[in-house]
Write an enzyme that holds these catalytic residues in place. Structure first.
Site, PDB file in Angstrom:
ATOM      1  N   CYS A 115     -12.993  -4.406   2.508  1.00  0.00           N
ATOM      2  CA  CYS A 115     -13.640  -4.911   1.415  1.00  0.00           C
ATOM      3  C   CYS A 115     -14.615  -6.033   1.787  1.00  0.00           C
ATOM      4  O   CYS A 115     -15.777  -5.788   2.639  1.00  0.00           O
ATOM      5  CB  CYS A 115     -12.662  -5.786   0.446  1.00  0.00           C
ATOM      6  SG  CYS A 115     -13.363  -6.135  -1.120  1.00  0.00           S
ATOM      7  N   HIS A 215      -9.337  -1.022  -1.071  1.00  0.00           N
ATOM      8  CA  HIS A 215      -8.287  -1.658  -0.242  1.00  0.00           C
ATOM      9  C   HIS A 215      -7.056  -0.623  -0.126  1.00  0.00           C
ATOM     10  O   HIS A 215      -5.861  -0.573  -0.994  1.00  0.00           O
ATOM     11  CB  HIS A 215      -7.849  -2.898  -1.156  1.00  0.00           C
ATOM     12  CG  HIS A 215      -8.376  -4.129  -0.957  1.00  0.00           C
ATOM     13  ND1 HIS A 215      -8.316  -5.190   0.064  1.00  0.00           N
ATOM     14  CD2 HIS A 215      -9.531  -4.656  -1.861  1.00  0.00           C
ATOM     15  CE1 HIS A 215      -9.021  -6.043  -0.183  1.00  0.00           C
ATOM     16  NE2 HIS A 215      -9.950  -5.918  -1.231  1.00  0.00           N
ATOM     17  N   GLU A 217      -4.771  -0.677   1.955  1.00  0.00           N
ATOM     18  CA  GLU A 217      -3.253  -1.178   2.255  1.00  0.00           C
ATOM     19  C   GLU A 217      -2.567  -1.529   0.799  1.00  0.00           C
ATOM     20  O   GLU A 217      -1.449  -1.543   0.860  1.00  0.00           O
ATOM     21  CB  GLU A 217      -3.387  -2.389   2.882  1.00  0.00           C
ATOM     22  CG  GLU A 217      -4.045  -3.551   2.276  1.00  0.00           C
ATOM     23  CD  GLU A 217      -5.471  -3.469   2.008  1.00  0.00           C
ATOM     24  OE1 GLU A 217      -6.286  -4.452   1.328  1.00  0.00           O
ATOM     25  OE2 GLU A 217      -6.232  -2.629   3.013  1.00  0.00           O
TER      26      GLU A 217
END
Length: 240
Positions: A115, A215, A217
């Site tokens: 990001c 993102h 994760e």
């Protein structure tokens, strides 16, 4: 389960994770730590600081680097004035991460940037940013500022065949989206390898560097294919 722990006695590659200032504390989001662990790495947090010698010494102890999300990058760092849509910034973090990225690249330490991480990596290496996607000329307009849970995919991306990201996710993927800025002119040596339907760059690659605008994760527990992105940095770090 796709999450495999290291075998006893195996040396885990050490993955440094960038940090931010939060109410007088040095912090990073737990999801980055969890993702590195799930991918087989040993995560360590790297505090913000302006001592280049200290940053260089810290890099002695890591095998890979994750640059996380966060604030807007100050436009004067890539030769522009802030427009009226410019958001929250952190100059100390900008300077720190630019030094961190440049020193890591010089050492050949692999980098995964997420990001804001994609944006500051591009600036560190000589590229520029679009300061605000909604007011730019991308078309057709789609929403990049996702207000639902970040574990939920929000829009699609198309991924270039032959890229590192293609080997992980294939030609198409559904990703989350929590940004209003993006890469404009890629830095020398960096190539855009994925785009949203409106043409917004969603991933960028270079030698030993993978940058994603989304993102992964935050998605790995419901969408385990996204763990492959963190397995990429752990595998690269293992070879260092």
């Amino acid at each position: 389960s796709p999450f495999v722990a290291a075998t006893k006695g195996e040396r885990l590659p050490v993955i440094g994770i960038g940090t931010l200032f939060a109410d007088g504390r040095t912090a990073t989001e737990q999801v980055y730590i969890d993702a590195v662990r799930a991918a087989g790495g040993a995560p360590v947090m790297i505090p913000i600081g302006d001592d280049v010698a200290a940053i260089d010494r810290i890099l002695d102890g890591i095998d890979g680097l994750v640059i996380p999300g966060g604030e807007d990058v100050l436009p004067f760092l890539y030769g522009e004035e802030p427009d009226t849509h410019f958001g929250k910034d952190c100059l100390e973090r900008d300077y720190f991460e630019i030094s961190l990225i440049r020193l890591a690249r010089k050492r050949g330490i692999p980098i995964l940037s997420v990001c804001r991480g994609m944006q500051v990596t591009n600036v560190a290496l000589g590229g520029t940013l679009c300061q605000d996607i909604p007011s730019a000329d991308y078309s057709p307009k789609i929403q990049h500022g996702q207000w639902s849970t970040t574990s939920t995919p929000h829009h699609s991306i198309s991924i270039d065949k032959g890229s590192q990201l293609y080997s992980i996710l294939g030609a198409k993927a559904q990703v989350n989206s929590t940004h209003h800025q993006c890469v404009k002119q890629p830095a020398p040596g960096m190539t855009i390898v994925a785009k949203a339907p409106d043409g917004v760059p969603e991933a960028m690659e270079g030698d030993g560097i993978l940058c994603v605008q989304f993102h992964p994760e935050a998605m790995i527990w419901k969408h385990p294919e996204m763990l492959g992105i963190y397995k990429w940095i752990v595998e690269k770090a293992s070879r260092k």
